[in-house]
Scaffold this motif. Structure first.
Motif, PDB file in Angstrom:
ATOM      1  N   MET A 147     -11.043  41.930  17.561  1.00 48.79           N
ATOM      2  CA  MET A 147      -9.682  42.246  17.905  1.00 48.79           C
ATOM      3  C   MET A 147      -9.717  43.327  18.983  1.00 48.79           C
ATOM      4  SD  MET A 147      -6.371  43.190  15.535  1.00 48.79           S
ATOM      5  CE  MET A 147      -7.288  43.811  14.209  1.00 48.79           C
ATOM      6  N   THR A 148      -9.010  43.067  20.059  1.00 54.14           N
ATOM      7  CA  THR A 148      -9.013  43.992  21.194  1.00 54.14           C
ATOM      8  C   THR A 148      -7.936  45.070  21.002  1.00 54.14           C
ATOM      9  OG1 THR A 148      -7.422  42.661  22.440  1.00 54.14           O
ATOM     10  CG2 THR A 148      -9.772  42.117  22.700  1.00 54.14           C
ATOM     11  N   PRO A 149      -8.078  46.174  21.697  1.00 56.04           N
ATOM     12  CA  PRO A 149      -7.048  47.221  21.614  1.00 56.04           C
ATOM     13  C   PRO A 149      -5.677  46.734  22.112  1.00 56.04           C
ATOM     14  CG  PRO A 149      -9.058  48.127  22.536  1.00 56.04           C
ATOM     15  CD  PRO A 149      -9.268  46.641  22.422  1.00 56.04           C
ATOM     16  N   GLU A 150      -5.686  45.810  23.061  1.00 55.80           N
ATOM     17  CA  GLU A 150      -4.413  45.279  23.563  1.00 55.80           C
ATOM     18  C   GLU A 150      -3.682  44.507  22.478  1.00 55.80           C
ATOM     19  OE1 GLU A 150      -7.340  44.714  25.230  1.00 55.80           O
ATOM     20  OE2 GLU A 150      -7.031  46.254  26.764  1.00 55.80           O
ATOM     21  N   THR A 151      -4.426  43.799  21.646  1.00 59.35           N
ATOM     22  CA  THR A 151      -3.814  43.048  20.552  1.00 59.35           C
ATOM     23  C   THR A 151      -3.205  43.998  19.532  1.00 59.35           C
ATOM     24  OG1 THR A 151      -5.509  41.345  20.851  1.00 59.35           O
ATOM     25  CG2 THR A 151      -4.236  41.271  18.832  1.00 59.35           C
ATOM     26  N   VAL A 152      -3.903  45.059  19.214  1.00 60.06           N
ATOM     27  CA  VAL A 152      -3.390  46.045  18.257  1.00 60.06           C
ATOM     28  C   VAL A 152      -2.129  46.696  18.803  1.00 60.06           C
ATOM     29  CG1 VAL A 152      -3.902  48.213  17.081  1.00 60.06           C
ATOM     30  CG2 VAL A 152      -5.674  46.477  17.303  1.00 60.06           C
ATOM     31  N   ILE A 153      -2.138  47.044  20.066  1.00 64.16           N
ATOM     32  CA  ILE A 153      -0.969  47.656  20.694  1.00 64.16           C
ATOM     33  C   ILE A 153       0.207  46.689  20.705  1.00 64.16           C
ATOM     34  CG2 ILE A 153      -0.057  48.518  22.887  1.00 64.16           C
ATOM     35  CD1 ILE A 153      -2.820  49.785  23.351  1.00 64.16           C
ATOM     36  N   ASP A 154      -0.062  45.418  20.958  1.00 68.09           N
ATOM     37  CA  ASP A 154       0.997  44.415  20.967  1.00 68.09           C
ATOM     38  C   ASP A 154       1.612  44.244  19.577  1.00 68.09           C
ATOM     39  OD1 ASP A 154       2.582  42.449  22.278  1.00 68.09           O
ATOM     40  OD2 ASP A 154       1.352  40.898  21.299  1.00 68.09           O
ATOM     41  N   ILE A 155       0.778  44.199  18.546  1.00 64.32           N
ATOM     42  CA  ILE A 155       1.290  44.072  17.178  1.00 64.32           C
ATOM     43  C   ILE A 155       2.099  45.310  16.796  1.00 64.32           C
ATOM     44  CG2 ILE A 155       0.581  44.004  14.757  1.00 64.32           C
ATOM     45  CD1 ILE A 155      -1.770  42.245  15.648  1.00 64.32           C
ATOM     46  N   LEU A 156       1.605  46.473  17.154  1.00 63.14           N
ATOM     47  CA  LEU A 156       2.324  47.714  16.862  1.00 63.14           C
ATOM     48  C   LEU A 156       3.654  47.773  17.609  1.00 63.14           C
ATOM     49  CD1 LEU A 156       2.229  50.405  15.368  1.00 63.14           C
ATOM     50  CD2 LEU A 156       1.111  51.378  17.370  1.00 63.14           C
ATOM     51  N   ARG A 157       3.663  47.318  18.860  1.00 67.13           N
ATOM     52  CA  ARG A 157       4.896  47.305  19.650  1.00 67.13           C
ATOM     53  C   ARG A 157       5.933  46.383  19.013  1.00 67.13           C
ATOM     54  NH1 ARG A 157       6.866  43.800  22.839  1.00 67.13           N
ATOM     55  NH2 ARG A 157       4.933  42.630  22.975  1.00 67.13           N
ATOM     56  N   GLU A 158       5.503  45.213  18.566  1.00 63.88           N
ATOM     57  CA  GLU A 158       6.418  44.284  17.908  1.00 63.88           C
ATOM     58  C   GLU A 158       6.981  44.875  16.622  1.00 63.88           C
ATOM     59  OE1 GLU A 158       4.386  40.630  17.211  1.00 63.88           O
ATOM     60  OE2 GLU A 158       4.140  40.183  19.337  1.00 63.88           O
ATOM     61  N   ALA A 159       6.139  45.531  15.847  1.00 64.18           N
ATOM     62  CA  ALA A 159       6.583  46.120  14.587  1.00 64.18           C
ATOM     63  C   ALA A 159       7.569  47.267  14.829  1.00 64.18           C
ATOM     64  CB  ALA A 159       5.378  46.615  13.789  1.00 64.18           C
ATOM     65  N   LEU A 160       7.282  48.107  15.805  1.00 62.65           N
ATOM     66  CA  LEU A 160       8.186  49.218  16.102  1.00 62.65           C
ATOM     67  C   LEU A 160       9.526  48.723  16.635  1.00 62.65           C
ATOM     68  CD1 LEU A 160       5.769  51.868  17.626  1.00 62.65           C
ATOM     69  CD2 LEU A 160       6.884  51.901  15.397  1.00 62.65           C
ATOM     70  N   TRP A 161       9.491  47.669  17.455  1.00 65.28           N
ATOM     71  CA  TRP A 161      10.744  47.110  17.971  1.00 65.28           C
ATOM     72  C   TRP A 161      11.572  46.521  16.825  1.00 65.28           C
ATOM     73  CZ3 TRP A 161      14.169  47.647  21.376  1.00 65.28           C
ATOM     74  CH2 TRP A 161      15.142  46.682  21.574  1.00 65.28           C
ATOM     75  N   LEU A 162      10.907  45.896  15.865  1.00 68.53           N
ATOM     76  CA  LEU A 162      11.605  45.340  14.710  1.00 68.53           C
ATOM     77  C   LEU A 162      12.243  46.458  13.878  1.00 68.53           C
ATOM     78  CD1 LEU A 162      12.233  42.734  13.146  1.00 68.53           C
ATOM     79  CD2 LEU A 162      10.140  43.146  11.855  1.00 68.53           C
ATOM     80  N   ILE A 163      11.537  47.554  13.717  1.00 67.72           N
ATOM     81  CA  ILE A 163      12.088  48.701  12.977  1.00 67.72           C
ATOM     82  C   ILE A 163      13.312  49.257  13.692  1.00 67.72           C
ATOM     83  CG2 ILE A 163      11.628  51.102  12.332  1.00 67.72           C
ATOM     84  CD1 ILE A 163       8.711  50.221  11.841  1.00 67.72           C
TER      85      ILE A 163
END
Length: 89
Positions: A1-17
């Protein structure tokens, strides 16, 4: 898993919050502003007058938007769970 993937998942979760909390908090802020303007215009300083309408509108919004919020949250969780094999490999 690349750092870009982690950042993308975190960005999606924060936007949902942000989206789900704005649906609940937004109408309460508007009603609070209207009640505060009314209180300032009439010089009524009753604390329950500002609290009760915000509480009621928040409960109404949760009841009305609850199914949509739950569906959105479950869709996000299902998307994360379905991407697990791609994230590991």
């Amino acid at each position: 898993m690349t750092p870009e993937t982690v950042i993308d998942i975190l960005r999606e979760a924060l936007w949902l919050i942000v989206l789900l909390s704005a649906v609940i908090i937004g109408p309460g802020l508007v009603i609070g502003l209207v009640v505060s303007t009314f209180q300032a215009a009439t010089q009524i300083n009753e604390q329950t007058l500002s609290f009760l309408p915000r509480l009621l509108i928040t409960l109404i919004v949760i009841i009305a938007a609850g199914p949509w919020m739950l569906t959105t949250l479950l869709d996000h969780a299902n998307g994360l769970i379905s991407r697990i094999p791609y994230l590991i490999g």
